[in-house]
Design an enzyme around this catalytic site. Sequence first.
Site, PDB file in Angstrom:
ATOM      1  N   GLU A   1      -7.033   0.659  -4.750  1.00  0.00           N
ATOM      2  CA  GLU A   1      -7.133   0.360  -3.135  1.00  0.00           C
ATOM      3  C   GLU A   1      -8.648  -0.126  -2.726  1.00  0.00           C
ATOM      4  O   GLU A   1      -8.469  -0.872  -1.853  1.00  0.00           O
ATOM      5  CB  GLU A   1      -6.848   1.874  -2.657  1.00  0.00           C
TER       6      GLU A   1
ATOM      7  N   LYS B   1       2.704  11.325  -3.334  1.00  0.00           N
ATOM      8  CA  LYS B   1       1.737  10.382  -4.142  1.00  0.00           C
ATOM      9  C   LYS B   1       0.819  11.627  -4.900  1.00  0.00           C
ATOM     10  O   LYS B   1       0.498  11.319  -6.059  1.00  0.00           O
ATOM     11  CB  LYS B   1       0.707   9.582  -3.165  1.00  0.00           C
TER      12      LYS B   1
ATOM     13  N   ASP C   1       0.840  -1.197   0.025  1.00  0.00           N
ATOM     14  CA  ASP C   1      -0.075   0.154  -0.083  1.00  0.00           C
ATOM     15  C   ASP C   1       0.966   1.126  -0.127  1.00  0.00           C
ATOM     16  O   ASP C   1       1.549   1.519   1.005  1.00  0.00           O
ATOM     17  CB  ASP C   1      -0.910  -0.079   1.263  1.00  0.00           C
TER      18      ASP C   1
ATOM     19  N   ASP D   1     -12.733   5.576   2.666  1.00  0.00           N
ATOM     20  CA  ASP D   1     -11.056   5.664   2.719  1.00  0.00           C
ATOM     21  C   ASP D   1     -10.888   7.070   3.248  1.00  0.00           C
ATOM     22  O   ASP D   1     -10.794   7.800   2.412  1.00  0.00           O
ATOM     23  CB  ASP D   1     -10.448   5.039   1.548  1.00  0.00           C
TER      24      ASP D   1
HETATM   25  P1  ADP Z   1      -2.858   7.400   3.816  1.00  0.00           P
HETATM   26  O1  ADP Z   1      -3.894   6.227   3.315  1.00  0.00           O
HETATM   27  O2  ADP Z   1      -2.920   9.024   3.433  1.00  0.00           O
HETATM   28  O3  ADP Z   1      -1.601   6.750   3.868  1.00  0.00           O
HETATM   29  P2  ADP Z   1      -3.452   6.312   6.426  1.00  0.00           P
HETATM   30  O4  ADP Z   1      -4.466   5.522   6.330  1.00  0.00           O
HETATM   31  O5  ADP Z   1      -2.245   5.901   7.041  1.00  0.00           O
HETATM   32  O6  ADP Z   1      -3.118   7.521   5.330  1.00  0.00           O
HETATM   33  O7  ADP Z   1      -4.094   7.524   7.606  1.00  0.00           O
HETATM   34  C1  ADP Z   1      -3.348   8.320   8.306  1.00  0.00           C
HETATM   35  C2  ADP Z   1      -4.151   9.198   9.061  1.00  0.00           C
HETATM   36  O8  ADP Z   1      -4.848   8.503  10.316  1.00  0.00           O
HETATM   37  C3  ADP Z   1      -3.713  10.322   9.820  1.00  0.00           C
HETATM   38  O9  ADP Z   1      -4.276  11.478   9.783  1.00  0.00           O
HETATM   39  C4  ADP Z   1      -3.573   9.780  11.303  1.00  0.00           C
HETATM   40  O10 ADP Z   1      -3.681  10.546  12.387  1.00  0.00           O
HETATM   41  C5  ADP Z   1      -4.933   8.951  11.367  1.00  0.00           C
HETATM   42  N1  ADP Z   1      -5.014   7.941  12.453  1.00  0.00           N
HETATM   43  C6  ADP Z   1      -4.082   6.952  12.540  1.00  0.00           C
HETATM   44  N2  ADP Z   1      -4.616   6.340  13.751  1.00  0.00           N
HETATM   45  C7  ADP Z   1      -5.254   7.077  14.553  1.00  0.00           C
HETATM   46  C8  ADP Z   1      -6.345   6.959  15.592  1.00  0.00           C
HETATM   47  N3  ADP Z   1      -6.064   6.021  16.456  1.00  0.00           N
HETATM   48  N4  ADP Z   1      -7.104   7.694  15.711  1.00  0.00           N
HETATM   49  C9  ADP Z   1      -7.655   8.788  14.970  1.00  0.00           C
HETATM   50  N5  ADP Z   1      -6.755   8.921  13.599  1.00  0.00           N
HETATM   51  C10 ADP Z   1      -5.975   8.213  13.441  1.00  0.00           C
HETATM   52 MG    MG Z   2      -4.480   4.798   2.331  1.00  0.00          MG
END
Ligand code: ADP
Ligand code: MG
Length: 625
Positions: free
Chosen positions: A187, A86, A25, A209
């Site tokens: 995705e 990205k 991912d 998402d």
């Molecule tokens: P991306 O797909 O953009 O790479 P992610 O799916 O990894 O991103 O999501 C990242 C986001 O998720 C960030 O904004 C992070 O703060 C949030 N996040 C991660 N864990 C938690 C949590 N326990 N509670 C709320 N938000 C969270």
């Molecule tokens: Mg993502």
Amino acid sequence: MALLQISEPGESPEPHTRRLAVGIDLGTTNSLVATLRNAVPECLPDGQGRAMLPSAVRYAEDEIQVGHHALAHRGDDALNTITSVKRFMGRSVADLRDESKARYQFTTPSGDGKGQLKITTRRGSVSPIDVSAEILRALKARAEESLGGELYGAVITVPAYFDDAQRQATKDAAQLAGLNVLRLLNEPTAAAVAYGLDQKVEGAYLIYDLGGGTFDVSILRLTRGVFEVLATAGDTHLGGDDFDEALAKYAFDTWQLTRALSPAGQANLLAAARAAKESLTESETATIKVNWGCGFDSSVDVTRETFFAITQPLVERTLSAVKKSLRDAKLKVDQIDGVVLVGGATRMPHVRAALETHFGKPPLATMNPDEVVALGAAIQADQLAGNAKPGEQHLLLDVIPLSLGIETMGNLVEKVIPRNSTIPIAKAQEFTTFKDGQTAMAFHVVQGERELVSDCRSLAKFELRGIPPMVAGAARIRVTFQVDADGLLSVSASEITSGVRAEVAVKPSYGLADGEIASMLQSAFTNANDDMQARALAEARVDAQSLLESMQKAFEEDRALLSDAEHATLTSQMGYLKQLAQGNDHRAIVRASEDLNRASTEFAGRRMDKAVQRALAGKTLDQIA
Ligand code: ADP
Ligand code: MG
């Protein structure tokens, strides 16, 4: 991802020859790598047990840092620390939003702002492909270390809305990182696979998402093991980061700070807000605490209630996109069989609550929302690597990389299924005969983007015989192209009035290597203009020839309807057109054809009158009315 090369169900190596395959991912904020162990997908952690690798790359003086190390320098070395790369994949500077433009020093190779952008760092200028390749390289190294061998291949996920340039850039990055790309997978599809939804017979699913900086909704329809993307919606600038910013602003206002923060101060505050946001997912209260340096710090307590209240507008914005996607997919809320949560930000309880209220049932949330895409990709990778046991269902999700078409008169290609159509797909097109009394038709099935048959790849040839003799253009031959879930193409042709039929199946061995696809696309692109010229000329010639043939036939049948002078004029015009048709000036051919058409209108009228009289002869008035 070559067409017709999709599944190789016979290939199923013994357990000891199991190929190492991973799902990746490649996220805007975080990236992960996962694999199947004992049939269970799991994310591979780094040396410190962390599965998530921040999608950050820093071009430091003496090394290139990736992940947590890089992210730590976002505040103090902002211009050389690339995050959210990205967003730049397959893009030009002209495509960027103003706030993105301000983040780095961008350059465009072509100078007009339209070529794919580059970022200037202290180690020279780097492309988004280079930056992504660093992230992929880090994940590849992690996987090879943890699995103890060289990777056979990887499935890499991309957003469903990614266009061709963005997908190609992702593939290029993988190649640069030394990864064999088994497939790019959408995705949302990966998430659905992780939940095993592909094992069901059919259904409609909404994938919600909410990542760090982007929000995507996709509605997928599953039919016989194949997912089709019915609709995508979202906001490329809405994500967990906005919740951080809302909290940061709250703290800033509470502290009644008057001066704008330095970039480092701002980065510190955002990091503190983010930590508070994440802990509010579990606890009722959290503290935003920032150490400004020089022994000066600030803190403020936030309750869940306050946090929910200040960020509810953001949640509402995601719901509007959900509604839009439902409208686009022409589905009602109750026609959605399941809502799948993806992205770390969907852990926030008020996001889940809003979805539950909207859909009247809780979303699917048994899996880790920030891992689910990588886990689904790992499952797919394992199958594509040929590790699946015989009889296990093969997932087949793909698009057609090159258009499929048929040769028509004049060496031209008529595209029947355009490239990037999702499979399975069936499309039909009608053709007709060129000559009077034509009883057979030869079909030539080709693949490619170019206008001329000779520039495309030949896939198959077959004939339709036994067409009842008719005047040219009267027969209706319906040609159907069908690409099934296995990626196999079959083409059939039938004459509609008589029902005669012929068909051919195109074998999988016709697939193209990715390099060939790329070069075919490239040549279609560079030759687009020449192709249009060639097409125009070929069309003009075909039209001229067909006009000349019908004139010739009319002369044979109805010479008597013309005076000698009229006959001479038309004959000379025909000679002129014939001569032009040997040349290359398509405009002159078209003009001469039009002239001849006009000049023969009177003759055509007389022939029509004669035909009507002949038809009426010997009939009573009743029969006519
Ligand atoms: P991306 O797909 O953009 O790479 P992610 O799916 O990894 O991103 O999501 C990242 C986001 O998720 C960030 O904004 C992070 O703060 C949030 N996040 C991660 N864990 C938690 C949590 N326990 N509670 C709320 N938000 C969270
Ligand atoms: Mg993502």
